[in-house]
Design a protein around this motif. Structure first.
Motif, PDB file in Angstrom:
ATOM      1  N   THR A 196       0.197 -35.181 -53.465  1.00 23.83           N
ATOM      2  CA  THR A 196       0.765 -34.488 -54.613  1.00 23.83           C
ATOM      3  C   THR A 196       1.337 -35.502 -55.587  1.00 23.83           C
ATOM      4  OG1 THR A 196       2.325 -32.760 -55.322  1.00 23.83           O
ATOM      5  CG2 THR A 196       2.968 -34.108 -53.413  1.00 23.83           C
ATOM      6  N   THR A 230       3.470 -27.282 -52.965  1.00 19.69           N
ATOM      7  CA  THR A 230       3.026 -28.327 -52.031  1.00 19.69           C
ATOM      8  C   THR A 230       3.232 -27.884 -50.588  1.00 19.69           C
ATOM      9  OG1 THR A 230       3.809 -29.943 -53.669  1.00 19.69           O
ATOM     10  CG2 THR A 230       3.229 -30.771 -51.474  1.00 19.69           C
ATOM     11  N   THR A 235       3.927 -31.854 -58.978  1.00 23.14           N
ATOM     12  CA  THR A 235       4.642 -31.464 -57.767  1.00 23.14           C
ATOM     13  C   THR A 235       5.850 -30.585 -58.069  1.00 23.14           C
ATOM     14  OG1 THR A 235       4.101 -33.667 -56.932  1.00 23.14           O
ATOM     15  CG2 THR A 235       5.666 -32.354 -55.639  1.00 23.14           C
ATOM     16  N   VAL A 294       3.770 -38.034 -51.564  1.00 19.73           N
ATOM     17  CA  VAL A 294       4.213 -37.814 -52.944  1.00 19.73           C
ATOM     18  C   VAL A 294       3.950 -39.087 -53.737  1.00 19.73           C
ATOM     19  CG1 VAL A 294       6.138 -37.203 -54.441  1.00 19.73           C
ATOM     20  CG2 VAL A 294       5.987 -36.212 -52.129  1.00 19.73           C
TER      21      VAL A 294
END
Length: 218
Positions: free
Chosen positions: A59, A46, A40, A82
């Motif tokens: 991600t 992203t 990331t 995330v």
């Protein structure tokens, strides 16, 4: 002057404009149901991938500091998740999650800075578990264009020799743009397409097979 720094997506995909156009075409053609990204960092790519596709983006960032920064950036956006963990663990978890699509996923495998190189295992997991999907690998050796930079780990190069049989039965494509016509950091990449979508990918002007280099009109 560095022209790739200007525009709406200065940090996305190494600031490489042709690479950005490649993803625009892949998203338009594939219509992915989800996007998986490893590496990331600060979330520039992203954000680009989410705005481009409108699909859920998962991600993965192993570094806790970078992961926290990305979490703050996408706070309040339920479409971007995330994951602060090893990319291989994340792929195995998503593989076994019935809520995550098992086909039509676009995978973007980004740079790895540490001694542990998970790329071959990542590709092996993906090719065995997902159908009708596409993998794009960053920092990869383009065999007939030395102008594209790629990662090395000691004597090991990120190349097709390194991936070996893990890519089967996916088809292999290269960026259809000479490195001296690319912008940004000019990092190499490879596009791997599952049998069910290989013909669609082969028709995109931004990719080519290794046999011939045809520069698309601009």
């Amino acid at each position: 002057m560095r022209p790739w720094l200007y525009g709406p997506w200065p940090a996305a995909l190494n600031g490489q404009r042709f690479r950005q156009n490649l993803f625009r075409s892949l998203v338009r053609e594939l219509q992915p149901r989800a996007i998986f990204e490893s590496g990331t960092y600060c979330g520039g790519s992203t954000q680009f991938l989410w705005h481009l596709s409108g699909a859920p983006v998962f991600t993965v960032e192993k570094n806790r500091g970078f992961a926290r920064r990305a979490e703050r950036r996408f706070r309040g956006n339920p479409d971007v998740q995330v994951l602060n963990e090893d990319s291989r663990d994340a792929l195995r978890t998503l593989r076994d999650d019935a809520r995550f699509p098992s086909s039509r996923v676009l995978f973007y495998l980004d740079a790895h800075w540490e001694k542990d190189l998970p790329l071959r295992e990542e590709v092996d997991i993906i090719t065995k578990a997902w159908t009708d999907s596409v993998i794009v690998i960053d920092d990869f050796k383009v065999p007939d264009d030395d102008g594209y930079a790629f990662d090395t780990y000691g004597d090991l190069q990120l190349s097709m020799d390194y991936l070996g049989e893990t890519v089967e039965p996916y088809d292999t494509f290269w960026p259809n743009c000479p490195s001296d016509m690319e912008s940004g950091r000019r990092r190499g990449c490879v596009v791997l397409a599952a049998p069910g979508v290989a013909q669609q990918v082969s028709g995109l002007p931004e990719v080519r097979r290794a046999e011939a280099l045809v520069v698309p009109e601009r």
